[in-house]
Design an enzyme around this catalytic site. Sequence first.
Site, short mmCIF file in Angstrom:
data_model
loop_
_atom_site.label_atom_id
_atom_site.label_comp_id
_atom_site.label_asym_id
_atom_site.label_seq_id
_atom_site.Cartn_x
_atom_site.Cartn_y
_atom_site.Cartn_z
N GLN A 159 -70.33 68.81 -36.89
CA GLN A 159 -69.63 69.18 -38.13
C GLN A 159 -68.45 70.12 -37.86
O GLN A 159 -67.41 70.01 -38.52
CB GLN A 159 -70.62 69.83 -39.10
N HIS A 183 -78.17 67.90 -42.48
CA HIS A 183 -78.33 67.21 -41.20
C HIS A 183 -79.76 66.73 -41.05
O HIS A 183 -80.70 67.52 -41.05
CB HIS A 183 -77.98 68.16 -40.05
N CYS A 192 -74.63 62.58 -36.12
CA CYS A 192 -74.70 63.70 -35.18
C CYS A 192 -74.68 63.15 -33.75
O CYS A 192 -75.44 62.24 -33.42
CB CYS A 192 -75.97 64.49 -35.44
N GLU A 193 -73.81 63.69 -32.90
CA GLU A 193 -73.70 63.16 -31.55
C GLU A 193 -74.87 63.56 -30.65
O GLU A 193 -75.04 63.00 -29.57
CB GLU A 193 -72.39 63.60 -30.90
N HIS A 194 -75.68 64.51 -31.07
CA HIS A 194 -76.80 64.95 -30.24
C HIS A 194 -78.03 64.06 -30.37
O HIS A 194 -78.75 63.84 -29.39
CB HIS A 194 -77.17 66.40 -30.58
N HIS A 195 -78.30 63.55 -31.58
CA HIS A 195 -79.48 62.72 -31.80
C HIS A 195 -79.14 61.38 -32.45
O HIS A 195 -80.02 60.55 -32.66
CB HIS A 195 -80.49 63.45 -32.70
N CYS A 227 -81.11 65.66 -38.44
CA CYS A 227 -81.71 66.12 -37.19
C CYS A 227 -82.44 67.45 -37.41
O CYS A 227 -83.35 67.79 -36.64
CB CYS A 227 -80.66 66.26 -36.10
#
Length: 203
Positions: A132, A160, A91-94, A162
Site C-alpha cells: 500500500q 488487507h 499484496c506482494e507478500h502473500h 493477509c
Amino acid sequence: MKNDMSLEKETEALTAGQEKIAGSVFTILENIGENPKRQGLLKTPERVAKAYSYLTEGYELDAAEVLRSAMFDEDYSQMVIVKEIELYSLCEHHMLPFFGKAHVAYIPNGKIVGLSKIPRVVDVFSRRLQVQERLTIEIRDCIQHTLEPLGVAVVIEASHLCMQMRGVSKQNSVTTTSAFSGEFLNNDKTRKEFINLIGAKLS
C-alpha cells in the site's frame, strides 16, 4: 443466463503465460490435498489463470499515457478532488487481496485532466503486486510528473486480507497511507483542507 461477452471470455483460449499459471495452480491444488480432476475443480486452474491476468493487467498499461490522453489547457488553480475511488489490489507478500478507497487531489497549473482518468491511474498501479505504501507514492508521482500541477495529494484507506484471514487475524483493521507534493506538502492550510474534505483520519 450469461451474456455473450462473459461466455466468450470463459471459452477464450489461454495464452502461453496463462497456460503456465494454470499448470502451477493444478500443482497447488494437488499439494494442498485436493483432487484437481474432480468436477468442481476441473476448470479452476484455467479460471485462476484468467483472473490473475486481469488482476495484474497494470503491468501492461502506462499510467502516464492514460493521463496524457485527456489533458486540457485550462486557467483553473483551485483544488480538484476525486474521492472514494474503489481500489482492489494484491499484496506482494502473500498474493492476497487488499481493498478500500483512494482519495486523490491536485491543484492545476495551467492544465487539467479528464476526471475519469484519475481512477484509471489508480487502477493501473493497483492491478499489480503491491504494498500500500508504494502504491500511494506511485499514484502521486505519476500525476505530479505527468500533469505538473502545483501539488498532488493521495490518501489510501484499505483492509488487507493477509491481516484479516491469517496471522494476527484482525478483522476490523484499516491501514491508511498518504503522500503529498507541492502545495499539499508545504502548506499546512491546503493539506488540512484536503484532509477535512475527504474525511480521513490522519495523525
